[in-house]
Design a protein around this motif. Sequence first.
Motif, mmCIF file in Angstrom:
data_model
loop_
_atom_site.group_PDB
_atom_site.id
_atom_site.type_symbol
_atom_site.label_atom_id
_atom_site.label_comp_id
_atom_site.label_asym_id
_atom_site.label_seq_id
_atom_site.Cartn_x
_atom_site.Cartn_y
_atom_site.Cartn_z
ATOM 1 N N LEU A 186 0.859 -1.187 0.000
ATOM 2 C CA LEU A 186 0.000 0.000 0.000
ATOM 3 C C LEU A 186 0.895 1.237 0.000
ATOM 4 N N VAL A 187 0.821 2.044 -1.060
ATOM 5 C CA VAL A 187 1.690 3.234 -1.118
ATOM 6 C C VAL A 187 0.954 4.515 -0.718
ATOM 7 N N HIS A 188 -0.381 4.511 -0.841
ATOM 8 C CA HIS A 188 -1.128 5.706 -0.439
ATOM 9 C C HIS A 188 -2.590 5.338 -0.191
ATOM 10 N N ALA A 189 -3.178 5.919 0.818
ATOM 11 C CA ALA A 189 -4.608 5.696 1.076
ATOM 12 C C ALA A 189 -5.198 6.960 1.671
ATOM 13 N N LYS A 190 -6.411 7.259 1.300
ATOM 14 C CA LYS A 190 -7.088 8.428 1.867
ATOM 15 C C LYS A 190 -8.507 8.031 2.259
ATOM 16 N N VAL A 191 -8.885 8.368 3.466
ATOM 17 C CA VAL A 191 -10.241 8.084 3.928
ATOM 18 C C VAL A 191 -11.058 9.369 3.820
ATOM 19 N N VAL A 192 -12.153 9.299 3.087
ATOM 20 C CA VAL A 192 -13.046 10.459 2.935
ATOM 21 C C VAL A 192 -14.351 10.119 3.641
ATOM 22 N N ARG A 193 -14.668 10.872 4.675
ATOM 23 C CA ARG A 193 -15.898 10.616 5.437
ATOM 24 C C ARG A 193 -16.973 11.602 4.996
ATOM 25 N N MET A 194 -18.128 11.076 4.640
ATOM 26 C CA MET A 194 -19.237 11.948 4.232
ATOM 27 C C MET A 194 -20.501 11.561 4.998
ATOM 28 N N PRO A 195 -20.492 11.743 6.315
ATOM 29 C CA PRO A 195 -21.633 11.262 7.110
ATOM 30 C C PRO A 195 -22.936 11.982 6.812
ATOM 31 N N ARG A 196 -22.860 13.166 6.204
ATOM 32 C CA ARG A 196 -24.106 13.904 5.949
ATOM 33 C C ARG A 196 -24.430 13.974 4.461
ATOM 34 N N ALA A 197 -23.769 13.133 3.670
ATOM 35 C CA ALA A 197 -23.988 13.194 2.217
ATOM 36 C C ALA A 197 -25.397 12.760 1.846
ATOM 37 N N THR A 198 -25.898 11.752 2.523
ATOM 38 C CA THR A 198 -27.274 11.314 2.294
ATOM 39 C C THR A 198 -27.911 11.105 3.659
ATOM 40 N N TYR A 199 -29.226 11.105 3.711
ATOM 41 C CA TYR A 199 -29.867 10.881 4.996
ATOM 42 C C TYR A 199 -30.229 9.407 5.131
ATOM 43 N N SER A 200 -30.406 8.950 6.349
ATOM 44 C CA SER A 200 -30.783 7.558 6.603
ATOM 45 C C SER A 200 -32.279 7.481 6.866
ATOM 46 N N GLU A 201 -32.930 6.659 6.053
ATOM 47 C CA GLU A 201 -34.379 6.481 6.203
ATOM 48 C C GLU A 201 -34.659 5.624 7.434
ATOM 49 N N ARG A 202 -35.581 6.079 8.266
ATOM 50 C CA ARG A 202 -35.994 5.309 9.443
ATOM 51 C C ARG A 202 -37.509 5.321 9.501
#
Length: 137
Positions: free
Chosen positions: A68-84
């Motif tokens: 593994l030479v490079h890794a990036k974690v992109v967090r998008m917790p508000r990109a879509t909503y969760s249906e409940r």
Amino acid sequence: MGGEGVVEQVFDRQKMVGYDGGERGLHSYEITVSAAYALNSLKSSSEIVDTCMRFLRDYYPAARDAELVHAKVVRMPRATYSERPGTAGTRPPQLTTVRGLALAGDWTATDFPSTIGGAAQSAELATRAILDQMPVG
Ligand SMILES: Cc1cc2nc3c(=O)[nH]c(=O)nc-3n(C[C@H](O)[C@H](O)[C@H](O)COP(=O)(O)OP(=O)(O)OC[C@H]3O[C@@H](n4cnc5c(N)ncnc54)[C@H](O)[C@@H]3O)c2cc1C
């Protein structure tokens, strides 16, 4: 692949953009995880990378010896909503009280959750709402 909240999809980014990997023979992959509540709240970026690499190595034998030479974690917790249960009623209809104005978007009232299908249906419903207001003939 790993199931919900772990590893869902692996995209061959290199193939998608037509990059041949250069002289070093690099490979580039993108992993997506939906409903990543546990990953996002409990794990550091390096732990997420380790988890994903473990799955990749398990499922793709050719990845076992890859460095593994490079890794990036992109967090998008508000990109879509969760249906409940109960949230359907909070989604507005496409037709508004303002003449000539309709709403479109995956968050409006459709038969789908927050997905491409929902976005497409919302566009159709919004278009119909506008056309229905136009005088015939
Ligand atoms: C990482 C990720 C993975 C996903 N995977 C899937 C999947 O596998 N399958 C699936 O069906 N769905 C998936 N989705 C959900 C899907 O992408 C969305 O439901 C869909 O794109 C929503 O479409 P939309 O047109 O409602 O909104 P968007 O696609 O968000 O479009 C809204 C646009 O409006 C623009 N905008 C915002 N504010 C303004 C402003 N003030 N002025 C001008 N422009 C503005 C934004 O830049 C954006 O381009 C995923 C979403 C994410 C984030």
